[in-house]
Design a protein around this motif. Structure first.
Motif, short mmCIF file in Angstrom:
data_model
loop_
_atom_site.label_atom_id
_atom_site.label_comp_id
_atom_site.label_asym_id
_atom_site.label_seq_id
_atom_site.Cartn_x
_atom_site.Cartn_y
_atom_site.Cartn_z
N ARG A 43 -8.85 10.99 -8.34
CA ARG A 43 -8.95 11.49 -6.90
C ARG A 43 -8.25 10.40 -5.91
NH1 ARG A 43 -14.69 11.76 -3.23
NH2 ARG A 43 -13.55 12.63 -1.43
N ASP A 44 -8.41 9.22 -6.18
CA ASP A 44 -7.49 8.38 -5.48
C ASP A 44 -6.27 8.33 -5.62
OD1 ASP A 44 -10.02 7.30 -4.47
OD2 ASP A 44 -10.02 5.61 -6.34
N TYR A 49 -0.89 10.09 -3.24
CA TYR A 49 0.24 10.97 -3.69
C TYR A 49 0.25 11.81 -2.55
CZ TYR A 49 3.36 14.48 -5.33
OH TYR A 49 4.27 15.81 -5.25
N TRP A 50 -0.59 12.56 -1.94
CA TRP A 50 -0.68 13.37 -1.05
C TRP A 50 -0.27 12.90 0.25
CZ3 TRP A 50 0.70 18.34 -0.66
CH2 TRP A 50 0.37 18.93 0.42
N PHE A 57 7.07 15.07 4.57
CA PHE A 57 7.32 16.42 4.74
C PHE A 57 8.28 16.95 6.08
CE2 PHE A 57 6.30 20.99 5.85
CZ PHE A 57 6.55 21.61 4.26
N LEU A 58 8.07 16.27 7.25
CA LEU A 58 8.73 16.62 8.38
C LEU A 58 10.25 16.09 8.44
CD1 LEU A 58 6.47 16.56 11.38
CD2 LEU A 58 7.48 18.54 10.32
N PRO A 59 10.48 14.79 7.64
CA PRO A 59 11.74 14.14 7.55
C PRO A 59 12.68 14.93 6.56
CG PRO A 59 10.28 12.54 7.70
CD PRO A 59 9.38 13.63 7.78
#
Length: 82
Positions: A43-44, A49-50, A57-59
């Protein structure tokens, strides 16, 4: 003509005072020795990672968009020139 003598460069002398540049005796890792502390939970790891993916994501979309625009401009130029 009188030839001018070249000046000799001073030779750099390094003095070793016996001190190490970095003390690496306390470094541990999976290949260097036993691990300190528990291994991270899935989970950590997934959360880390997320968060990294979300941050980039935007770049990433901006770079892909810029590549598409450049490709489109070049395609139009070559379509009308050739």
């Amino acid at each position: 003509m009188i030839a001018m003598a070249k000046k000799k460069k001073d030779k750099i002398t390094y003095i070793d005072d016996g001190r190490p540049l970095a003390d690496m005796s306390g470094i541990t890792g999976p290949r260097l020795g036993r691990r300190v502390g528990p291994s991270p939970r899935f989970r950590d790891v997934w959360k880390t990672y997320w968060n990294a993916v979300r941050m980039m994501f935007l770049p990433m979309l901006a770079v892909i968009g810029a590549i598409c625009v450049i490709f489109g401009i070049l395609a139009l130029i070559f379509r009308f020139v050739l």
